[in-house]
Write a protein that holds these residues in place. Structure first.
Motif, PDB file in Angstrom:
ATOM      1  N   GLY A  16       0.818  -1.209   0.000  1.00  7.38           N
ATOM      2  CA  GLY A  16       0.000   0.000   0.000  1.00  7.38           C
ATOM      3  C   GLY A  16       0.851   1.258   0.000  1.00  7.38           C
ATOM      4  N   GLY A  17       1.900   1.258   0.838  1.00  4.03           N
ATOM      5  CA  GLY A  17       2.785   2.412   0.886  1.00  4.03           C
ATOM      6  C   GLY A  17       3.497   2.636  -0.432  1.00  4.03           C
ATOM      7  N   ALA A  18       3.979   1.553  -1.043  1.00  3.37           N
ATOM      8  CA  ALA A  18       4.710   1.664  -2.310  1.00  3.37           C
ATOM      9  C   ALA A  18       3.820   2.205  -3.427  1.00  3.37           C
ATOM     10  N   LEU A  19       2.614   1.674  -3.553  1.00  2.87           N
ATOM     11  CA  LEU A  19       1.710   2.123  -4.613  1.00  2.87           C
ATOM     12  C   LEU A  19       1.337   3.595  -4.439  1.00  2.87           C
ATOM     13  N   ALA A  20       1.125   4.018  -3.193  1.00  4.78           N
ATOM     14  CA  ALA A  20       0.768   5.419  -2.933  1.00  4.78           C
ATOM     15  C   ALA A  20       1.936   6.352  -3.248  1.00  4.78           C
ATOM     16  N   VAL A  21       3.147   5.960  -2.868  1.00  3.63           N
ATOM     17  CA  VAL A  21       4.327   6.791  -3.131  1.00  3.63           C
ATOM     18  C   VAL A  21       4.585   6.905  -4.630  1.00  3.63           C
ATOM     19  N   VAL A  22       4.465   5.784  -5.339  1.00  2.00           N
ATOM     20  CA  VAL A  22       4.674   5.819  -6.790  1.00  2.00           C
ATOM     21  C   VAL A  22       3.592   6.656  -7.464  1.00  2.00           C
ATOM     22  N   GLY A  23       2.369   6.587  -6.948  1.00  2.00           N
ATOM     23  CA  GLY A  23       1.305   7.433  -7.477  1.00  2.00           C
ATOM     24  C   GLY A  23       1.665   8.905  -7.359  1.00  2.00           C
ATOM     25  N   CYS A  24       2.211   9.305  -6.206  1.00  2.00           N
ATOM     26  CA  CYS A  24       2.659  10.697  -6.013  1.00  2.00           C
ATOM     27  C   CYS A  24       3.722  11.069  -7.044  1.00  2.00           C
ATOM     28  N   SER A  25       4.694  10.183  -7.220  1.00  2.00           N
ATOM     29  CA  SER A  25       5.810  10.454  -8.125  1.00  2.00           C
ATOM     30  C   SER A  25       5.344  10.563  -9.572  1.00  2.00           C
ATOM     31  N   PHE A  26       4.511   9.614  -9.999  1.00  2.00           N
ATOM     32  CA  PHE A  26       4.040   9.631 -11.384  1.00  2.00           C
ATOM     33  C   PHE A  26       3.165  10.852 -11.668  1.00  2.00           C
ATOM     34  N   GLN A  27       2.308  11.207 -10.725  1.00  2.00           N
ATOM     35  CA  GLN A  27       1.452  12.370 -10.933  1.00  2.00           C
ATOM     36  C   GLN A  27       2.282  13.652 -10.981  1.00  2.00           C
ATOM     37  N   GLY A  28       3.407  13.664 -10.247  1.00  5.64           N
ATOM     38  CA  GLY A  28       4.303  14.814 -10.302  1.00  5.64           C
ATOM     39  C   GLY A  28       5.072  14.874 -11.605  1.00  5.64           C
ATOM     40  N   VAL A  29       5.591  13.738 -12.061  1.00  7.37           N
ATOM     41  CA  VAL A  29       6.366  13.700 -13.303  1.00  7.37           C
ATOM     42  C   VAL A  29       5.491  14.002 -14.514  1.00  7.37           C
ATOM     43  N   PHE A  30       4.308  13.380 -14.565  1.00  2.54           N
ATOM     44  CA  PHE A  30       3.433  13.551 -15.724  1.00  2.54           C
ATOM     45  C   PHE A  30       2.547  14.794 -15.627  1.00  2.54           C
ATOM     46  N   LYS A  31       2.524  15.395 -14.441  1.00  4.60           N
ATOM     47  CA  LYS A  31       1.656  16.554 -14.212  1.00  4.60           C
ATOM     48  C   LYS A  31       0.225  16.232 -14.649  1.00  4.60           C
ATOM     49  N   ASN A  32      -0.188  15.018 -14.317  1.00  2.00           N
ATOM     50  CA  ASN A  32      -1.491  14.513 -14.739  1.00  2.00           C
ATOM     51  C   ASN A  32      -2.170  13.850 -13.544  1.00  2.00           C
ATOM     52  N   PRO A  33      -3.334  14.349 -13.125  1.00  2.00           N
ATOM     53  CA  PRO A  33      -4.011  13.795 -11.950  1.00  2.00           C
ATOM     54  C   PRO A  33      -4.511  12.368 -12.155  1.00  2.00           C
ATOM     55  N   MET A  34      -4.547  11.894 -13.423  1.00  2.00           N
ATOM     56  CA  MET A  34      -5.020  10.546 -13.692  1.00  2.00           C
ATOM     57  C   MET A  34      -3.881   9.532 -13.747  1.00  2.00           C
ATOM     58  N   ALA A  35      -2.644   9.985 -13.574  1.00  2.00           N
ATOM     59  CA  ALA A  35      -1.507   9.060 -13.604  1.00  2.00           C
ATOM     60  C   ALA A  35      -1.513   8.190 -12.353  1.00  2.00           C
ATOM     61  N   ASP A  36      -1.246   6.909 -12.539  1.00  2.00           N
ATOM     62  CA  ASP A  36      -1.162   5.991 -11.407  1.00  2.00           C
ATOM     63  C   ASP A  36       0.029   5.061 -11.616  1.00  2.00           C
ATOM     64  N   PRO A  37       0.335   4.180 -10.659  1.00  4.36           N
ATOM     65  CA  PRO A  37       1.523   3.329 -10.797  1.00  4.36           C
ATOM     66  C   PRO A  37       1.517   2.423 -12.024  1.00  4.36           C
ATOM     67  N   PHE A  38       0.350   2.255 -12.658  1.00  6.40           N
ATOM     68  CA  PHE A  38       0.260   1.334 -13.785  1.00  6.40           C
ATOM     69  C   PHE A  38       0.158   2.043 -15.128  1.00  6.40           C
ATOM     70  N   VAL A  39       0.426   3.354 -15.138  1.00 10.61           N
ATOM     71  CA  VAL A  39       0.228   4.142 -16.349  1.00 10.61           C
ATOM     72  C   VAL A  39       1.205   3.760 -17.458  1.00 10.61           C
ATOM     73  N   LEU A  40       2.359   3.187 -17.112  1.00  9.26           N
ATOM     74  CA  LEU A  40       3.338   2.795 -18.121  1.00  9.26           C
ATOM     75  C   LEU A  40       3.127   1.368 -18.620  1.00  9.26           C
ATOM     76  N   GLY A  41       2.008   0.773 -18.274  1.00  6.27           N
ATOM     77  CA  GLY A  41       1.718  -0.586 -18.730  1.00  6.27           C
ATOM     78  C   GLY A  41       2.254  -1.663 -17.809  1.00  6.27           C
ATOM     79  N   ILE A  42       2.701  -1.269 -16.609  1.00  8.23           N
ATOM     80  CA  ILE A  42       3.264  -2.234 -15.668  1.00  8.23           C
ATOM     81  C   ILE A  42       2.254  -3.314 -15.304  1.00  8.23           C
ATOM     82  N   SER A  43       1.006  -2.918 -15.104  1.00  8.30           N
ATOM     83  CA  SER A  43      -0.013  -3.888 -14.700  1.00  8.30           C
ATOM     84  C   SER A  43      -0.238  -4.941 -15.782  1.00  8.30           C
TER      85      SER A  43
END
Length: 345
Positions: A79-106
């Motif tokens: 849970g902690g890892a997914l939330a932290v990565v969500g913060c990072s991805f939303q910051g890098v992409f400047k997109n509120p819809m970015a999540d840890p799986f946005v790069l096709g990881i899932s």
């Protein structure tokens, strides 16, 4: 909302400790809070000799130490890892819809797991099953392909990354669906894996995942100022001395490794990395210096609570934790969104 605004790292940490202790007592066998606390304290170095387990059933000690605690710890770090990565991805992409799986990881992880399940790779490597290893490999290969496709020289355009990730996500999902249709006898196992679960958690998995999540989170925390500046735009960040392309590659690389590791053990658990960062921003503002550690703690709390519900609500059977994260998390987020919609606009 005033209560939430007073939240801080210390309060969140205390809540997390309480949630861990309470979760250890819940299950088909109920164990009271005091006994759970004693068993947990007995596992902490330096103070374990001061704790007496006299009067606590041996079966209760084994249930907590060998079954529930590794599962809870794994849920905590996931849970902690997914939330932290969500913060990072939303910051890098400047997109509120970015999540840890946005790069096709899932999709990469799901396809890898599907291959492992269909071909019955049952060997255990470093505490991980063959299916988990295939999921990790699938996730990492997907990220490498996305980064390779997106890179233009030394530049890593955000729009290209998103488009490449989404496109590859559809392709891999289609391949996974095709394999499931051709192997209908394995369809249920594959489907359940994609919903996420901690039912097979072990201390060996915790021993690998915990250090990885801690180290990767610390590295991402080092880039908190860069993430803050990148929210202002790439050009503004460059004018302030940030090597934007290098920073993006490091953040995306570290984040992807962390997600691939936790997903390989737990399966795909949606919602957490998308919504938890938004909740923290509503409560505590967008500064990554506070956002990242709070997201880690709140994400961990949320995941433990959801997993506890998943394994107890229809005990002795259990639900997939991904179902619970969506059922309980989405309404709460919509409530916060409704309460804050004027401020967000």
């Amino acid at each position: 909302m005033k209560i939430f605004r007073k939240s801080n790292i210390i309060i969140s940490l205390l809540v997390l400790i309480a949630v861990v202790i309470i979760a250890c007592g819940f299950g088909s066998v109920r164990i009271d809070f005091v006994d759970s606390s004693k068993v947990l304290l007995s596992k902490i170095p330096f103070i374990n000799d001061l704790i007496s387990l006299e009067g606590i059933k041996e079966s209760h000690i084994k249930i907590i130490a060998d079954l529930r605690l590794p599962r809870i710890i794994l849920a905590l770090f996931t849970g902690g890892a997914l939330a932290v990565v969500g913060c990072s991805f939303q910051g890098v992409f400047k997109n509120p819809m970015a999540d840890p799986f946005v790069l096709g990881i899932s999709s990469g992880a799901a396809l890898g797991a599907t291959i492992g399940l269909i071909f019955n790779f049952n060997k255990t490597i470093f505490g991980f099953t063959g299916v988990s290893m295939f999921a990790f490999i699938g996730a990492m290969l997907t990220v490498l392909v996305v980064l390779r496709i997106s890179a233009i020289g030394k530049k890593l355009p955000t729009t290209t990354l998103l488009l490449a990730g989404i496109s590859l996500n559809y392709l891999l999902s289609a391949l996974m669906s095709l394999m499931m249709l051709l192997n209908r006898d394995k369809l249920e196992r594959v489907y359940l894996w994609t919903l996420g679960s901690f039912s097979t958690s072990s201390w060996k998995e915790v021993a690998i995942i915990a250090p990885c999540v801690i180290i990767c989170s610390i590295i991402l925390m080092v880039f908190k100022e860069e993430l803050n500046l990148m929210l202002l735009g790439d050009e503004t960040a460059r004018s302030l001395g940030i090597d934007v392309n290098r920073t993006k590659k490091i953040i995306l690389g570290i984040s992807s490794i962390m997600v691939a590791v936790v997903v390989s053990a737990s399966g795909i658990i949606g919602f957490v990395g998308l919504i938890i960062p938004h909740i923290i921003r509503m409560i505590n503002g967008p500064d990554h210096k506070k956002l990242i550690p709070l997201a880690m703690l709140i994400g961990a709390i949320f995941m433990i609570v959801c997993d506890t519900i998943a394994r107890t609500i229809i005990s002795p059977a259990e639900l997939s934790v991904g179902i619970i994260t969506s059922l309980f998390g989405v309404p709460f987020f919509l409530f916060l969104l409704y309460q804050n919609k004027k401020r967000i606009i």
